[in-house]
Design an enzyme around this catalytic site. Sequence first.
Site, PDB file in Angstrom:
ATOM      1  N   TYR A  82       0.759  -1.231   0.015  1.00 33.28           N
ATOM      2  CA  TYR A  82      -0.181   0.041   0.026  1.00 33.28           C
ATOM      3  C   TYR A  82       0.882   1.143   0.036  1.00 33.28           C
ATOM      4  O   TYR A  82       2.005   1.287   0.132  1.00 33.28           O
ATOM      5  CB  TYR A  82      -1.042  -0.038   1.136  1.00 33.28           C
ATOM      6  CG  TYR A  82      -0.322   0.135   2.580  1.00 33.28           C
ATOM      7  CD1 TYR A  82       0.357  -0.708   3.114  1.00 33.28           C
ATOM      8  CD2 TYR A  82      -0.563   1.656   3.289  1.00 33.28           C
ATOM      9  CE1 TYR A  82       1.251  -0.228   4.486  1.00 33.28           C
ATOM     10  CE2 TYR A  82       0.156   1.866   4.257  1.00 33.28           C
ATOM     11  CZ  TYR A  82       1.084   0.966   5.070  1.00 33.28           C
ATOM     12  OH  TYR A  82       1.677   1.166   6.202  1.00 33.28           O
ATOM     13  N   LYS A 134       6.473  -1.939   1.960  1.00 35.08           N
ATOM     14  CA  LYS A 134       5.124  -1.270   2.255  1.00 35.08           C
ATOM     15  C   LYS A 134       4.021  -2.277   2.415  1.00 35.08           C
ATOM     16  O   LYS A 134       3.236  -2.106   1.634  1.00 35.08           O
ATOM     17  CB  LYS A 134       4.831  -0.106   2.049  1.00 35.08           C
ATOM     18  CG  LYS A 134       4.062   0.926   2.922  1.00 35.08           C
ATOM     19  CD  LYS A 134       4.010   2.576   2.421  1.00 35.08           C
ATOM     20  CE  LYS A 134       3.161   3.442   3.149  1.00 35.08           C
ATOM     21  NZ  LYS A 134       3.413   3.396   4.641  1.00 35.08           N
ATOM     22  N   GLU A 148      12.512   3.145  14.005  1.00 36.69           N
ATOM     23  CA  GLU A 148      11.451   4.179  13.383  1.00 36.69           C
ATOM     24  C   GLU A 148      10.351   3.884  14.282  1.00 36.69           C
ATOM     25  O   GLU A 148      10.226   3.066  15.338  1.00 36.69           O
ATOM     26  CB  GLU A 148      10.974   3.781  12.041  1.00 36.69           C
ATOM     27  CG  GLU A 148      10.410   2.206  11.844  1.00 36.69           C
ATOM     28  CD  GLU A 148      10.098   2.127  10.388  1.00 36.69           C
ATOM     29  OE1 GLU A 148       9.920   3.199   9.365  1.00 36.69           O
ATOM     30  OE2 GLU A 148       9.985   0.806  10.022  1.00 36.69           O
ATOM     31  N   LEU A 203      11.076   1.620   6.969  1.00 37.29           N
ATOM     32  CA  LEU A 203      10.648   1.926   5.702  1.00 37.29           C
ATOM     33  C   LEU A 203      11.227   3.148   5.063  1.00 37.29           C
ATOM     34  O   LEU A 203      11.717   4.090   5.909  1.00 37.29           O
ATOM     35  CB  LEU A 203       8.971   2.149   5.756  1.00 37.29           C
ATOM     36  CG  LEU A 203       8.328   2.649   4.674  1.00 37.29           C
ATOM     37  CD1 LEU A 203       8.002   1.406   3.711  1.00 37.29           C
ATOM     38  CD2 LEU A 203       7.244   3.396   4.821  1.00 37.29           C
TER      39      LEU A 203
HETATM   40  N1  PDD Z   1       2.933   5.273   7.307  1.00 36.95           N
HETATM   41  N2  PDD Z   1       7.878   4.008   8.854  1.00 36.95           N
HETATM   42  C1  PDD Z   1       6.489   3.208   8.920  1.00 36.95           C
HETATM   43  C2  PDD Z   1       6.236   2.019   9.412  1.00 36.95           C
HETATM   44  C3  PDD Z   1       5.363   3.720   8.389  1.00 36.95           C
HETATM   45  O1  PDD Z   1       4.200   3.270   8.343  1.00 36.95           O
HETATM   46  C4  PDD Z   1       5.525   5.099   7.553  1.00 36.95           C
HETATM   47  C5  PDD Z   1       4.045   5.747   7.051  1.00 36.95           C
HETATM   48  C6  PDD Z   1       6.666   6.063   7.877  1.00 36.95           C
HETATM   49  C7  PDD Z   1       6.797   7.235   7.239  1.00 36.95           C
HETATM   50  O2  PDD Z   1       6.693   7.131   5.621  1.00 36.95           O
HETATM   51  P1  PDD Z   1       6.424   8.161   4.633  1.00 36.95           P
HETATM   52  O3  PDD Z   1       7.121   9.334   5.070  1.00 36.95           O
HETATM   53  O4  PDD Z   1       6.669   7.630   3.418  1.00 36.95           O
HETATM   54  O5  PDD Z   1       4.818   8.466   4.898  1.00 36.95           O
HETATM   55  C8  PDD Z   1       7.632   5.182   8.123  1.00 36.95           C
HETATM   56  C9  PDD Z   1       1.827   5.459   6.707  1.00 36.95           C
HETATM   57  C10 PDD Z   1       1.563   6.984   6.613  1.00 36.95           C
HETATM   58  C11 PDD Z   1       0.704   5.073   7.285  1.00 36.95           C
HETATM   59  O6  PDD Z   1       0.979   3.504   7.187  1.00 36.95           O
HETATM   60  O7  PDD Z   1      -0.595   5.324   7.354  1.00 36.95           O
END
Ligand code: PDD
Length: 279
Positions: free
Chosen positions: A33, A147, A179, A203
């Site tokens: 996703y 992801k 993270e 991620l």
């Molecule tokens: N999540 N690390 C994890 C485990 C995440 O699920 C996310 C983002 C990030 C930040 O990634 P980005 O800057 O590309 O949004 C880091 C999204 C927002 C979610 O699962 O809703």
Amino acid sequence: MSDIAYLNSEFMKLSEAFVSVEDRGFQFGDGVYEVIRVYDKTPHLLREHVDRLKLSAASIQLDERLSYEEWERIVREGIDRSGYADAKIYIQLTRGVSPRDHRFPVSAPLTRVMTVREIDLEDPQLRESGVPTITVDDIRWNRCDIKSLNLLPNILSKQHATQAGAFEALFVRDGFVFEGSSSTIMVVRHGVLHTPPEGPRILSGITRDWVLNLARANEITVAEEPVSLEMLLGAQEVFLTGTTIEIMPVVTVDEHRIGDGKPGEIYHRLYQKFLASIS
Ligand code: PDD
């Protein structure tokens, strides 16, 4: 204005979109996703999100054939149909609908879902006060760079944080922090912005990249190096980044106060630059 869904080539109201109980996303979490922010009708960093979607899909042998241009057309049409200027887009690809079997189906087409919905903004007060966090054991697998829909450790940790009155749970393994459950971690020490390096334990956050570039462009030194728990607790500043939270200052980790217990100077500078970069 209304929440919109796109399901296997068709647009509809979100409330009218359904997938089969035999979808492998539902039965196995067999899919990937993306979450994308829309600012003033523009999908922010769309190319980066589509590239990461394709990388995640390829990593689990999901045969995603739509080109960037096709995704761009779908995303823009979704935004137009929703009528929202600011929105949150969710894209999900699964290995399709097929009788339950751990082996891949031979010929099931992918399920492609996109939703465009009104953004539920974080309470602006949180940016003023900063947020509390907790640490949790990182029990995730060794491909956190994908992801994937498999988010049980993430949602359990987030819920644990919520029950503890915290905003985010930070994953710690062998004395290092990797993270948050849905965010990237950044730590300021001696004026240097530290964040864990890309690799299988995190991620590769798109906001991470954007914020690191903003930092470099504004003479803030960046170190993409492992962050120990000791560094985290002894930091002058800590903040989280992510598509929906943008940049969020952290003021406590497990009730240990960070810096002077208020959002710091580097956070304020970067957040101003971030806001300028999206307008
Ligand atoms: N999540 N690390 C994890 C485990 C995440 O699920 C996310 C983002 C990030 C930040 O990634 P980005 O800057 O590309 O949004 C880091 C999204 C927002 C979610 O699962 O809703």
